[in-house]
Write an enzyme that holds these catalytic residues in place. Sequence first.
Site, PDB file in Angstrom:
ATOM      1  N   GLY A  53       0.800  -1.181  -0.147  1.00 35.28           N
ATOM      2  CA  GLY A  53      -0.053  -0.144   0.060  1.00 35.28           C
ATOM      3  C   GLY A  53       0.649   1.191  -0.012  1.00 35.28           C
TER       4      GLY A  53
ATOM      5  N   SER B 129       1.810   3.211  -2.524  1.00 40.27           N
ATOM      6  CA  SER B 129       1.490   4.065  -3.525  1.00 40.27           C
ATOM      7  C   SER B 129       0.612   5.119  -3.181  1.00 40.27           C
ATOM      8  CB  SER B 129       0.843   3.197  -4.776  1.00 40.27           C
ATOM      9  OG  SER B 129      -0.517   3.121  -4.186  1.00 40.27           O
ATOM     10  N   SER B 130      -0.041   5.266  -1.986  1.00 40.05           N
ATOM     11  CA  SER B 130      -0.968   6.261  -1.481  1.00 40.05           C
ATOM     12  C   SER B 130      -0.928   6.575   0.083  1.00 40.05           C
ATOM     13  CB  SER B 130      -2.157   5.799  -1.893  1.00 40.05           C
ATOM     14  OG  SER B 130      -3.282   6.541  -1.238  1.00 40.05           O
TER      15      SER B 130
ATOM     16  N   ARG C  31      -2.050  -2.492  -5.991  1.00 41.57           N
ATOM     17  CA  ARG C  31      -2.562  -2.961  -7.285  1.00 41.57           C
ATOM     18  C   ARG C  31      -2.313  -2.300  -8.507  1.00 41.57           C
ATOM     19  NH1 ARG C  31      -8.467  -3.240  -4.634  1.00 41.57           N
ATOM     20  NH2 ARG C  31      -7.547  -1.163  -4.146  1.00 41.57           N
TER      21      ARG C  31
ATOM     22  N   LYS D 104      -0.830   4.280 -10.208  1.00 44.11           N
ATOM     23  CA  LYS D 104      -0.578   4.942  -8.882  1.00 44.11           C
ATOM     24  C   LYS D 104       0.929   4.612  -8.478  1.00 44.11           C
ATOM     25  CE  LYS D 104      -4.147   3.896  -6.449  1.00 44.11           C
ATOM     26  NZ  LYS D 104      -5.105   3.947  -5.010  1.00 44.11           N
TER      27      LYS D 104
ATOM     28  N   ASP E 274      -2.277  -7.653  -5.941  1.00 47.63           N
ATOM     29  CA  ASP E 274      -3.177  -7.633  -5.070  1.00 47.63           C
ATOM     30  C   ASP E 274      -2.888  -8.671  -3.806  1.00 47.63           C
ATOM     31  OD1 ASP E 274      -5.767  -8.149  -3.626  1.00 47.63           O
ATOM     32  OD2 ASP E 274      -6.805  -7.290  -5.496  1.00 47.63           O
TER      33      ASP E 274
ATOM     34  N   SER F 158      -2.389  -1.073  11.852  1.00 45.79           N
ATOM     35  CA  SER F 158      -3.781  -1.142  12.366  1.00 45.79           C
ATOM     36  C   SER F 158      -4.519   0.167  12.084  1.00 45.79           C
ATOM     37  CB  SER F 158      -3.798  -1.880  13.689  1.00 45.79           C
ATOM     38  OG  SER F 158      -5.180  -2.216  14.059  1.00 45.79           O
TER      39      SER F 158
ATOM     40  N   TYR G  46     -14.500  -3.737   9.484  1.00 47.17           N
ATOM     41  CA  TYR G  46     -13.141  -3.021   9.571  1.00 47.17           C
ATOM     42  C   TYR G  46     -12.444  -3.087  10.863  1.00 47.17           C
ATOM     43  CZ  TYR G  46      -9.438   0.836   9.223  1.00 47.17           C
ATOM     44  OH  TYR G  46      -8.507   1.441   9.312  1.00 47.17           O
TER      45      TYR G  46
ATOM     46  N   LYS H  84      -9.138  -5.341  11.732  1.00 46.43           N
ATOM     47  CA  LYS H  84      -7.962  -4.687  12.578  1.00 46.43           C
ATOM     48  C   LYS H  84      -7.781  -5.371  13.719  1.00 46.43           C
ATOM     49  CE  LYS H  84      -6.764  -1.747   9.302  1.00 46.43           C
ATOM     50  NZ  LYS H  84      -5.285  -1.873   8.486  1.00 46.43           N
TER      51      LYS H  84
HETATM   52  N1  LIG Z   1      -6.661   7.248   6.716  1.00 43.83           N
HETATM   53  C1  LIG Z   1      -7.171   6.790   7.734  1.00 43.83           C
HETATM   54  O1  LIG Z   1      -7.841   7.584   8.497  1.00 43.83           O
HETATM   55  C2  LIG Z   1      -6.463   5.573   8.576  1.00 43.83           C
HETATM   56  C3  LIG Z   1      -6.084   4.432   7.967  1.00 43.83           C
HETATM   57  N2  LIG Z   1      -5.482   3.573   8.522  1.00 43.83           N
HETATM   58  C4  LIG Z   1      -4.917   2.340   8.014  1.00 43.83           C
HETATM   59  O2  LIG Z   1      -3.789   3.047   7.321  1.00 43.83           O
HETATM   60  C5  LIG Z   1      -3.471   2.099   6.213  1.00 43.83           C
HETATM   61  C6  LIG Z   1      -3.302   2.963   4.893  1.00 43.83           C
HETATM   62  O3  LIG Z   1      -4.399   3.798   4.711  1.00 43.83           O
HETATM   63  P1  LIG Z   1      -4.583   5.095   3.865  1.00 43.83           P
HETATM   64  O4  LIG Z   1      -3.159   5.471   3.746  1.00 43.83           O
HETATM   65  O5  LIG Z   1      -5.622   5.914   4.486  1.00 43.83           O
HETATM   66  O6  LIG Z   1      -5.042   4.185   2.535  1.00 43.83           O
HETATM   67  P2  LIG Z   1      -5.168   4.860   0.950  1.00 43.83           P
HETATM   68  O7  LIG Z   1      -6.633   4.379   0.588  1.00 43.83           O
HETATM   69  O8  LIG Z   1      -4.810   6.133   0.860  1.00 43.83           O
HETATM   70  O9  LIG Z   1      -4.066   3.943   0.399  1.00 43.83           O
HETATM   71  C7  LIG Z   1      -4.159   2.330   0.369  1.00 43.83           C
HETATM   72  C8  LIG Z   1      -3.071   1.817  -0.312  1.00 43.83           C
HETATM   73  O10 LIG Z   1      -3.331   0.346  -0.155  1.00 43.83           O
HETATM   74  C9  LIG Z   1      -3.373  -0.237  -1.501  1.00 43.83           C
HETATM   75  N3  LIG Z   1      -4.100  -1.344  -1.599  1.00 43.83           N
HETATM   76  C10 LIG Z   1      -5.307  -1.336  -1.146  1.00 43.83           C
HETATM   77  N4  LIG Z   1      -5.992  -2.323  -1.316  1.00 43.83           N
HETATM   78  C11 LIG Z   1      -4.946  -3.112  -1.887  1.00 43.83           C
HETATM   79  C12 LIG Z   1      -4.732  -4.687  -2.216  1.00 43.83           C
HETATM   80  N5  LIG Z   1      -5.927  -5.321  -2.269  1.00 43.83           N
HETATM   81  N6  LIG Z   1      -3.596  -5.245  -2.713  1.00 43.83           N
HETATM   82  C13 LIG Z   1      -2.485  -4.166  -2.749  1.00 43.83           C
HETATM   83  N7  LIG Z   1      -2.413  -2.853  -2.234  1.00 43.83           N
HETATM   84  C14 LIG Z   1      -3.803  -2.522  -1.998  1.00 43.83           C
HETATM   85  C15 LIG Z   1      -3.731   1.143  -2.215  1.00 43.83           C
HETATM   86  O11 LIG Z   1      -3.198   0.972  -3.469  1.00 43.83           O
HETATM   87  P3  LIG Z   1      -4.191   0.255  -4.712  1.00 43.83           P
HETATM   88  O12 LIG Z   1      -5.507   0.832  -4.473  1.00 43.83           O
HETATM   89  O13 LIG Z   1      -3.724   0.695  -6.119  1.00 43.83           O
HETATM   90  O14 LIG Z   1      -4.267  -1.240  -4.542  1.00 43.83           O
HETATM   91  C16 LIG Z   1      -2.924   2.132  -1.687  1.00 43.83           C
HETATM   92  O15 LIG Z   1      -1.673   2.097  -2.074  1.00 43.83           O
HETATM   93  C17 LIG Z   1      -4.708   1.074   5.749  1.00 43.83           C
HETATM   94  O16 LIG Z   1      -4.400  -0.080   6.418  1.00 43.83           O
HETATM   95  C18 LIG Z   1      -5.705   1.791   6.779  1.00 43.83           C
HETATM   96  O17 LIG Z   1      -6.550   0.998   7.404  1.00 43.83           O
HETATM   97  C19 LIG Z   1      -5.788   3.432  10.096  1.00 43.83           C
HETATM   98  C20 LIG Z   1      -6.361   4.558  10.609  1.00 43.83           C
HETATM   99  C21 LIG Z   1      -6.756   5.576  10.076  1.00 43.83           C
HETATM  100  C1  LIG Z   2      -8.993   5.636  27.910  1.00 50.33           C
HETATM  101  C2  LIG Z   2      -9.667   5.724  26.791  1.00 50.33           C
HETATM  102  C3  LIG Z   2      -9.327   6.664  25.867  1.00 50.33           C
HETATM  103  C4  LIG Z   2      -9.921   6.908  24.608  1.00 50.33           C
HETATM  104  C5  LIG Z   2      -9.725   7.624  23.285  1.00 50.33           C
HETATM  105  C6  LIG Z   2     -10.381   6.964  22.185  1.00 50.33           C
HETATM  106  C7  LIG Z   2     -10.473   7.653  21.004  1.00 50.33           C
HETATM  107  C8  LIG Z   2     -10.899   6.383  20.157  1.00 50.33           C
HETATM  108  C9  LIG Z   2     -11.540   6.899  18.947  1.00 50.33           C
HETATM  109  C10 LIG Z   2     -11.638   5.661  17.864  1.00 50.33           C
HETATM  110  C11 LIG Z   2     -11.310   6.338  16.475  1.00 50.33           C
HETATM  111  C12 LIG Z   2     -11.441   5.445  15.320  1.00 50.33           C
HETATM  112  C13 LIG Z   2     -10.655   5.951  14.166  1.00 50.33           C
HETATM  113  C14 LIG Z   2     -10.615   4.993  12.953  1.00 50.33           C
HETATM  114  C15 LIG Z   2      -9.578   5.509  11.971  1.00 50.33           C
HETATM  115  C16 LIG Z   2      -9.726   4.898  10.727  1.00 50.33           C
HETATM  116  O1  LIG Z   2      -8.984   3.713  10.638  1.00 50.33           O
HETATM  117  C17 LIG Z   2     -10.739   5.148   9.637  1.00 50.33           C
HETATM  118  N1  LIG Z   2     -10.557   6.419   9.298  1.00 50.33           N
HETATM  119  C18 LIG Z   2     -10.415   4.069   8.549  1.00 50.33           C
HETATM  120  O2  LIG Z   2      -9.502   4.520   7.770  1.00 50.33           O
END
Ligand SMILES: NC(=O)C1=CN([C@@H]2O[C@H](COP(=O)(O)OP(=O)(O)OC[C@H]3O[C@@H](n4cnc5c(N)ncnc54)[C@H](OP(=O)(O)O)[C@@H]3O)[C@@H](O)[C@H]2O)C=CC1
Ligand SMILES: CCCCCCCCCCCCCCCC(=O)[C@@H](N)CO
Length: 343
Positions: A63, A65-66, A88, A92, A114, A191, A205, A209
């Site tokens: 992942g 690429s983004s 994928r 990107k 993938d 995570s 989700y 995680k």
């Molecule tokens: N943004 C948020 O608010 C939060 C994000 N996270 C976690 O952080 C990680 C990154 O998130 P974020 O940067 O926001 O995501 P983005 O959607 O911006 O990027 C996701 C990346 O994963 C790749 N990807 C998705 N599906 C697949 C697949 N099946 N196989 C291979 N590559 C894949 C995408 O490329 P492509 O689509 O080309 O495959 C891309 O590079 C994730 O695990 C997310 O759950 C955790 C907490 C908060």
């Molecule tokens: C002692 C206790 C202290 C508690 C503070 C708790 C706050 C928890 C908030 C939960 C936030 C969930 C964000 C998910 C982000 C995410 O993964 C999505 N944006 C998808 O990417």
Amino acid sequence: MNELTELHIAESFVTRSMAAISPLFLLFLIPIIPLSLLAILALIVRPRPIKIPIKSRHVFITGGSSGIGLALAHRAASEGARVSILARSGSKLEEAKKLIQLATGVEVATFSADVRDYDAVSKAIDESGPIDVLIVNQGVFTAKELVKHSPEDVKFTIDVNLVGSFNVIKAALPAMKARKDRGPASISLVSSQAGQVGVYGYAAYSASKFGLQGLAQALQQEVISDDIHVTLIFPPDTNTPGFEEEQKSRPEVTAIIAASSGSMETEEVAKKAMDGIKAGNFTVSCNFEGFLLSLATTGMSPQRSFWLAFLEVITAGPIRLIALFFQWDWYKAIEKWSKTKTK
Ligand SMILES: NC(=O)C1=CN([C@@H]2O[C@H](COP(=O)(O)OP(=O)(O)OC[C@H]3O[C@@H](n4cnc5c(N)ncnc54)[C@H](OP(=O)(O)O)[C@@H]3O)[C@@H](O)[C@H]2O)C=CC1
Ligand SMILES: CCCCCCCCCCCCCCCC(=O)[C@@H](N)CO
């Protein structure tokens, strides 16, 4: 004087002088308790502290690429690592490669696969060469009540986030275990705070995680003797392309609950994550609320730092109280929201 009186005099002397010194004596005792607890924890925390070097090492990011993965690739490149990214979409990946090259001058290797396809992942990883630091970051997310979530989409979430992570790690492990005299290696998983506490709209989700926690804990025990160190990263809402997309359809209550932890910029999260990986921490939180959340959910996690272990021990009761207040607040929001919806 007979013996009995002598004893009496001696006794009253002892009690009187003890009465005089006892408050001071107690004061002296106070720090003994935490200090001996610290000393015990310093002896027992496992695994032992470790540092993971990044410079001149092969960092492989899924992942990459983004969003968070791209920011991590960028960081690793600027810290002098050899970087590979997997995702994928080939276009990107190319775009990410150009961006990183422009900013750092480093050419990253790209692999289009993938994570749900074990053979494709395995081929890419073999081609890339032995990995020192594996960052399993790919992830998909759609916030939706379970009744509205299609079975296909639930499965997709678990397949990419959880099963995909197994595929990546399984494909990389043999070569990582076989590496000799290359220094300590790391496997880290991105995570989410929604992987520490269940959140409305995140049934699939959160489940995907939470699964990473079990994977990471078991894996750390299995690879510790190969000098491989596992890290779990728990970001809050982070401004990424994926998050921008998610926000378009996120239920209001999901946004309200997630707002308890605010939101962060991609680069900030990447810095926290990379620092945590280098410090060899098992659990990495990204902001203050995240730190509280990690204290509240630490359970049976391994802990390398005796300071943090100390904090976990002494805050266990109070942190549970704070957690209950958060739940109180969230259920109030859910109740209020469902009332306005049914009106
Ligand atoms: N943004 C948020 O608010 C939060 C994000 N996270 C976690 O952080 C990680 C990154 O998130 P974020 O940067 O926001 O995501 P983005 O959607 O911006 O990027 C996701 C990346 O994963 C790749 N990807 C998705 N599906 C697949 C697949 N099946 N196989 C291979 N590559 C894949 C995408 O490329 P492509 O689509 O080309 O495959 C891309 O590079 C994730 O695990 C997310 O759950 C955790 C907490 C908060
Ligand atoms: C002692 C206790 C202290 C508690 C503070 C708790 C706050 C928890 C908030 C939960 C936030 C969930 C964000 C998910 C982000 C995410 O993964 C999505 N944006 C998808 O990417």
